[in-house]
Design a protein around this motif. Structure first.
Motif, PDB file in Angstrom:
ATOM      1  N   PHE A   1       0.997   7.659  52.241  1.00 28.58           N
ATOM      2  CA  PHE A   1      -0.655   6.914  52.970  1.00 28.58           C
ATOM      3  C   PHE A   1      -1.909   7.726  53.183  1.00 28.58           C
ATOM      4  N   GLU A   2      -3.347   7.140  52.941  1.00 25.42           N
ATOM      5  CA  GLU A   2      -4.525   7.654  53.012  1.00 25.42           C
ATOM      6  C   GLU A   2      -5.559   6.066  53.513  1.00 25.42           C
ATOM      7  N   TRP A   3      -6.405   7.180  54.505  1.00 26.72           N
ATOM      8  CA  TRP A   3      -7.555   6.304  54.845  1.00 26.72           C
ATOM      9  C   TRP A   3      -8.405   6.730  54.492  1.00 26.72           C
ATOM     10  N   ASN A   4      -9.773   5.496  54.726  1.00 26.37           N
ATOM     11  CA  ASN A   4     -11.055   5.951  54.364  1.00 26.37           C
ATOM     12  C   ASN A   4     -11.792   7.474  55.210  1.00 26.37           C
ATOM     13  N   ASP A   5     -11.332   6.265  56.798  1.00 30.15           N
ATOM     14  CA  ASP A   5     -11.996   6.879  58.063  1.00 30.15           C
ATOM     15  C   ASP A   5     -11.524   8.063  58.704  1.00 30.15           C
ATOM     16  N   PRO A   6     -12.321   9.005  59.124  1.00 32.32           N
ATOM     17  CA  PRO A   6     -11.229  10.383  59.793  1.00 32.32           C
ATOM     18  C   PRO A   6     -11.408   9.290  60.983  1.00 32.32           C
ATOM     19  N   LEU A   7     -11.507   8.468  61.317  1.00 33.15           N
ATOM     20  CA  LEU A   7     -12.011   7.992  62.722  1.00 33.15           C
ATOM     21  C   LEU A   7     -11.019   6.744  63.029  1.00 33.15           C
TER      22      LEU A   7
ATOM     23  N   TYR B   1     -16.744 -10.955  37.987  1.00 31.22           N
ATOM     24  CA  TYR B   1     -18.190 -10.997  38.594  1.00 31.22           C
ATOM     25  C   TYR B   1     -17.810 -10.808  39.945  1.00 31.22           C
ATOM     26  N   ALA B   2     -16.236 -10.586  40.505  1.00 32.61           N
ATOM     27  CA  ALA B   2     -16.498  -9.978  41.690  1.00 32.61           C
ATOM     28  C   ALA B   2     -16.229  -8.736  41.054  1.00 32.61           C
ATOM     29  N   TYR B   3     -15.532  -8.112  40.313  1.00 28.24           N
ATOM     30  CA  TYR B   3     -16.075  -6.651  40.368  1.00 28.24           C
ATOM     31  C   TYR B   3     -17.495  -5.944  40.054  1.00 28.24           C
ATOM     32  N   ASP B   4     -18.254  -7.184  39.240  1.00 30.41           N
ATOM     33  CA  ASP B   4     -19.451  -7.088  39.161  1.00 30.41           C
ATOM     34  C   ASP B   4     -20.460  -6.471  40.889  1.00 30.41           C
ATOM     35  N   ILE B   5     -19.959  -7.540  41.829  1.00 25.72           N
ATOM     36  CA  ILE B   5     -20.334  -7.032  43.184  1.00 25.72           C
ATOM     37  C   ILE B   5     -19.989  -6.192  44.108  1.00 25.72           C
ATOM     38  N   LEU B   6     -18.708  -5.436  43.267  1.00 26.91           N
ATOM     39  CA  LEU B   6     -18.606  -4.312  44.306  1.00 26.91           C
ATOM     40  C   LEU B   6     -18.777  -3.517  43.606  1.00 26.91           C
ATOM     41  N   ASN B   7     -19.240  -2.918  42.129  1.00 33.75           N
ATOM     42  CA  ASN B   7     -20.240  -2.052  41.464  1.00 33.75           C
ATOM     43  C   ASN B   7     -21.741  -2.321  42.202  1.00 33.75           C
ATOM     44  N   ILE B   8     -22.338  -2.731  42.379  1.00 27.61           N
ATOM     45  CA  ILE B   8     -23.380  -3.087  43.717  1.00 27.61           C
ATOM     46  C   ILE B   8     -23.342  -2.175  45.047  1.00 27.61           C
ATOM     47  N   ALA B   9     -22.116  -2.260  45.258  1.00 25.76           N
ATOM     48  CA  ALA B   9     -21.689  -2.178  46.695  1.00 25.76           C
ATOM     49  C   ALA B   9     -21.637  -0.450  46.235  1.00 25.76           C
ATOM     50  N   ILE B  10     -20.886  -0.124  44.963  1.00 20.17           N
ATOM     51  CA  ILE B  10     -21.190   1.821  44.687  1.00 20.17           C
ATOM     52  C   ILE B  10     -22.417   2.325  44.418  1.00 20.17           C
ATOM     53  N   SER B  11     -22.864   1.357  44.207  1.00 20.08           N
ATOM     54  CA  SER B  11     -24.937   1.852  44.139  1.00 20.08           C
ATOM     55  C   SER B  11     -25.177   1.854  45.799  1.00 20.08           C
ATOM     56  N   ILE B  12     -25.023   0.937  46.222  1.00 22.39           N
ATOM     57  CA  ILE B  12     -25.566   0.539  47.900  1.00 22.39           C
ATOM     58  C   ILE B  12     -24.753   1.720  48.454  1.00 22.39           C
ATOM     59  N   ALA B  13     -24.149   2.120  48.151  1.00 19.74           N
ATOM     60  CA  ALA B  13     -22.888   3.106  49.125  1.00 19.74           C
ATOM     61  C   ALA B  13     -22.954   4.708  49.026  1.00 19.74           C
ATOM     62  N   ASN B  14     -23.498   5.195  47.709  1.00 19.89           N
ATOM     63  CA  ASN B  14     -23.544   6.463  46.950  1.00 19.89           C
ATOM     64  C   ASN B  14     -23.265   7.797  47.981  1.00 19.89           C
ATOM     65  N   HIS B  15     -23.765   7.460  49.118  1.00 14.90           N
ATOM     66  CA  HIS B  15     -23.991   8.086  49.946  1.00 14.90           C
ATOM     67  C   HIS B  15     -23.223   8.849  51.213  1.00 14.90           C
ATOM     68  N   ASN B  16     -22.140   8.024  50.921  1.00 10.44           N
ATOM     69  CA  ASN B  16     -21.709   6.947  52.013  1.00 10.44           C
ATOM     70  C   ASN B  16     -20.051   7.546  51.777  1.00 10.44           C
ATOM     71  N   SER B  17     -19.206   8.748  51.739  1.00 11.49           N
ATOM     72  CA  SER B  17     -18.585   9.070  51.441  1.00 11.49           C
ATOM     73  C   SER B  17     -17.290   7.894  52.022  1.00 11.49           C
ATOM     74  N   LYS B  18     -17.219   7.622  53.251  1.00  9.23           N
ATOM     75  CA  LYS B  18     -16.332   6.894  53.793  1.00  9.23           C
ATOM     76  C   LYS B  18     -16.253   5.122  53.111  1.00  9.23           C
ATOM     77  N   ALA B  19     -17.409   4.981  52.915  1.00  8.43           N
ATOM     78  CA  ALA B  19     -17.834   3.926  52.579  1.00  8.43           C
ATOM     79  C   ALA B  19     -17.344   4.103  50.832  1.00  8.43           C
ATOM     80  N   LEU B  20     -17.174   4.595  50.143  1.00  9.38           N
ATOM     81  CA  LEU B  20     -17.098   4.960  48.983  1.00  9.38           C
ATOM     82  C   LEU B  20     -15.922   4.448  47.999  1.00  9.38           C
ATOM     83  N   ARG B  21     -14.814   6.050  49.560  1.00 11.28           N
ATOM     84  CA  ARG B  21     -13.431   5.929  49.541  1.00 11.28           C
ATOM     85  C   ARG B  21     -12.716   4.597  50.173  1.00 11.28           C
ATOM     86  N   SER B  22     -13.459   3.252  50.350  1.00 13.38           N
ATOM     87  CA  SER B  22     -13.120   2.101  50.891  1.00 13.38           C
ATOM     88  C   SER B  22     -13.569   1.628  49.570  1.00 13.38           C
TER      89      SER B  22
END
Length: 821
Positions: free
Chosen positions: A706-712, A575-596
């Motif tokens: 080290f990697e970071w999702n937000d260039p800022l 169920y927890a991973y289903d929540i993340l799958n929803i987040a993937i669809s919501i953030a489908n056009h935002n690379s920072k969010a997808l990388r997180s």
């Protein structure tokens, strides 16, 4: 009489023969001849004759020579038998196929509707062939036909640069093979001569067969160039996202170019009524514009829509393109500049002028405009393992490749760079009456205007040449014919010493004794983004009710999904991973969010889903080097070692158009390739690698990436050795403005540290975050730390830790410890 056979010297093999039709006894023109998957081959000429040479060590008795031509069965001869076969015959014969087109249907009397498919050549990026490319080299791109029954009429593409008087090419139409690479040819190949120097080229196909496939792959194969001006031919890419393929010569394997489409546009005829033609998707209104800083285009500026997840970055020319509607507020943000908001009055083109955040940054930014490309060449480190990668078709020479008996600088490079003439100065080809052929010369990052023969050959460590179009983007008319970058031994040695001693010296200086005050980092297990605290829920069902209620208020808040995942994982993991799958669809056009989100999946060992996310990020950001590194590393994580190896080779060989791979990224790629050769040698054909890659990865005691999702993001990493001495690496605007500017230009968010012959004992890794003023708190600001102990060894241990920077403002937190023996 033409000689047929093999001529061998100590290291070089020369192969030649004739290829004829077995029945007609006539020559077969432009047949493909080469060793399968070895990058060694050519095509026959009009008389059926071929010849090519290769190094003896490059082909073994296990390799196979293949000869193929459309309409014929291929002929395969093992290299171990090739000498005996050619000793017996001067001619090799191919047999015709029977009923080659039996599965192809022909046009019926149904009504035909004209349509077009493919990608428009509208990019500033080009792809093509240089002087060193062989006959049989091919470029191809995947095209969706938009209909199950289609007839191909005409191919259109645009030429950016063409040096030869004319070039003979072959247009090949393939089906999609089982590995999603070009399969069988499904239309008779078309031969076409290109004469124009630039502009749109039309090729009539007029295929009578009906293509019963939803997708095809269209390829352009180089057969022969005519004239003395060189073989260079460059095609314009498309801004559309797709998949392209490159092949170095006949019978070589296809290399996949992800996230790239060549500007191939097909005119087609679709069967049925006009209403049956697939309707074009009406896109949301686009807002375009250009962002400038100090009067110059500003690359890497964030452009996002307030209160939405839509997000893009400006391109090299400062341009951007974002889907927006009237009333949306565009936010322009960068570490280097003051933020700016602009309301969209109507879909329009917006010119945005930004101001520096601090006056002290002015010199750094101005210098970056004039030096960023020189730094890419002169700052790539030391040794042949770090191939120069400029995002252009470049050639680079190290000391081992110089003319050994050179008395002058011109002697040093004579004959080493195809297309460059050496005489009264260094130039490109021949001068015209009106235009000079001189090239720009850059010595250790500064433009050199004197006589190049004043540069002593004894002081030179590396020379790189970037051809005309690429040089023009940096030096204007002075670089019209190309740029020659020269790096001296002293400059390269200084750079090497700084890199090698940075950590060592920092660990030895006075006043850096570790006080042991870092707190242990633990990921929070509570909601900070919603009013209700889920920890008060007494059951799974009650917690679900709270989550679903809050979901309506936090639909676009990626932090909400992250924290919900952390909480529900203790109740029901799926169920927890289903929540993340929803987040993937919501953030489908935002690379920072997808990388997180990808970081979370990787931390929890679900690399397959992370891999799919990285593919989507590459579609969103095809011109950032980080996109290709993410994809290659995720291939390794899911066990696709051959695909990872192939992509790393493209990165190191500079075959990804429009992408700059600087020293930081190349160092990581080199480490990864050594790792693959060390640990997964059985899965790879690594014979093409430079011997420097054979040094084993397990020479490293430990490795931290080290990697970071937000260039800022701004933060600092602290390494504490067993003697309680520490070294700090800062990723902040105040401490490293040049490094952060380089990240912005080259498009990466990663840093690698290696421990080699290090002090035994326990090493600590601490991190501290810096607060960033922001109103939009919808996307997590993560740093992912990947630690390897006994790197490359059978007993290797890999650990991934994801840290939320907002949890660690202004305090050191201990995130990992590494015990070295």
């Amino acid at each position: 009489m033409m000689y047929s056979g093999i001529l061998c010297s100590q290291t070089k093999v020369e192969l030649s023969s004739l290829i004829f039709d077995r029945v007609l006894r006539t020559p077969i023109a432009y047949a493909n001849v080469g060793f399968i998957d070895r990058g060694v081959g050519t095509v026959t000429d009009k008389e059926g004759y071929f010849e090519f040479s290769f190094m003896e060590s490059h082909v073994t008795n296990k390799d196979t020579l293949q000869i193929s031509a459309q309409g014929y069965y291929p002929l395969r001869i093992a290299f171990s038998r090739l000498q005996s076969v050619l000793d017996k015959t001067k001619v090799l014969y191919l047999s015709k196929l029977s009923d080659e087109n039996k599965n192809l249907r022909h046009l019926s009397e149904n009504s035909l509707v004209k349509d077009y498919v493919g990608s428009v050549a509208d990019s500033e990026v080009t792809i093509g062939w240089s002087e060193k490319d062989k006959k049989g080299a091919e470029l191809a791109s995947l095209i969706d036909l938009s209909s199950n029954v289609t007839s191909l009429e005409q191919l259109k593409f645009r030429i950016a640069e063409h040096k030869a008087d004319s070039t003979l090419v072959r247009i090949n139409i393939y089906d999609v093979g089982p590995d999603n690479i070009p399969g069988k040819k499904i239309v008779k190949s078309i031969y076409h001569i290109i004469k124009r120097k630039e502009g749109e080229e039309l090729v009539a196909i007029n295929a009578k067969e009906v293509i019963s496939s939803p997708k095809v792959i269209v390829g352009i194969e180089r057969l022969e160039s005519f004239g003395v001006k060189g073989n260079q031919l460059q095609f314009i890419m498309s801004t559309d996202i797709g998949t392209s393929f490159v092949k170095s010569t006949s019978q070589d394997s296809w290399e996949i170019l992800p996230f790239n489409s060549i500007g191939f546009l097909l005119d087609v005829l679709n069967m049925g009524d006009a209403g049956d033609v697939k309707k074009r998707v009406v896109e949301e209104s686009k807002v375009t514009g250009v962002v400038t800083l100090l009067g110059r285009p500003f690359q890497g500026c964030e452009v996002r829509i307030k209160d939405k997840l839509s997000y893009v970055q400006t391109n090299r020319d400062g341009s951007f393109n974002i889907a927006a509607i009237t009333g949306d507020v565009l936010e322009f943000r960068s570490l280097f500049t003051e933020s700016k908001n602009i309301k969209v009055e109507n879909p329009q083109k917006i010119n945005v002028f930004l101001k520096l955040k601090y006056d002290s940054l002015s010199e750094v930014v101005v210098n970056s405009y004039s030096k960023e490309d020189q730094e890419i060449v002169s700052g790539l480190g030391v040794g042949p393992q770090k191939k120069r990668s400029l995002g252009y078709s470049a050639r680079s020479l190290g000391i081992d490749e110089f003319n050994k008996f050179a008395l002058t600088f011109e002697d040093l490079i004579r004959g080493k760079f195809p297309g460059l003439s050496v005489g009264t100065g260094i130039g490109r080809g021949h001068s015209s009456f009106t235009l000079s052929n001189k090239i720009a010369v850059v010595l250790d990052g500064a433009v050199f205007v004197g006589d190049t023969n004043l540069i002593s050959p004894s002081i030179v460590a590396n020379i790189s040449y970037v051809p005309g179009l690429a040089g023009n983007t940096v030096y204007g008319s002075n670089g019209r014919n190309g740029v020659l970058y020269i790096t001296t031994k002293s400059a390269m040695q200084n750079r090497k010493l700084l890199e090698e001693k940075e950590i060592v010296n920092s660990l030895l200086v006075e006043g850096n004794d570790y006080d042991g005050l870092a707190k242990r980092y633990e990921a929070p297990v509570y909601f900070k983004t919603v009013a209700s605290n889920l920890e008060n829920s007494s059951s799974f069902e009650e917690a679900k009710a709270v989550y679903l209620k809050e979901l309506e208020l936090n639909l676009l808040n990626v932090n909400f999904y992250k924290e919900a995942f952390i909480y529900f994982k203790k109740w029901d993991e799926e169920y927890a991973y289903d929540i993340l799958n929803i987040a993937i669809s919501i953030a489908n056009h935002n690379s920072k969010a997808l990388r997180s989100i990808a970081f979370i999946f990787e931390e929890n060992g679900r690399f397959g889903i992370a891999h799919e996310i990285y593919k989507r990020i590459g579609e969103l950001e095809p011109r950032r080097s980080q996109s290709y590194m993410d994809l290659a590393q995720s291939y390794t994580s899911i066990g696709e070692y051959e695909k990872a190896f192939s992509l790393y080779k493209l990165i190191l060989d500079n075959k990804i158009p429009g992408v700059v791979f600087g020293d930081t990224v190349l160092e990581i790629a080199v480490t990864e390739v050594k790792y693959l050769v060390t640990k997964h040698k059985i899965d790879l054909d690594y014979r093409d690698l430079h011997p420097s890659f054979y040094s084993k990865a397990q020479d490293l005691d430990g490795r931290i990436v080290f990697e970071w999702n937000d260039p800022l993001s701004e933060f600092e990493i602290q390494f504490v050795n067993p003697n309680k001495k520490y070294f700090t690496w800062q990723h902040t605007l105040n401490s490293q403005p040049k490094e952060l500017l380089k990240e912005r230009v080259q498009g990466y968010n990663t840093k690698e540290f290696v421990l080699e012959e290090s002090d035994p004992g326990i090493w600590l890794i601490n991190i501290k975050g810096y607060k960033v003023e922001e109103k939009n708190n919808q996307i997590p600001r993560f740093v992912k730390c990947t630690l390897y102990k006994d790197y490359g060894m059978p007993e290797e241990i890999k650990q991934i830790k994801v840290i939320e920077l907002r949890d660690i403002f202004d305090n050191n937190f201990s995130i990992a410890r590494l015990e070295l023996n």
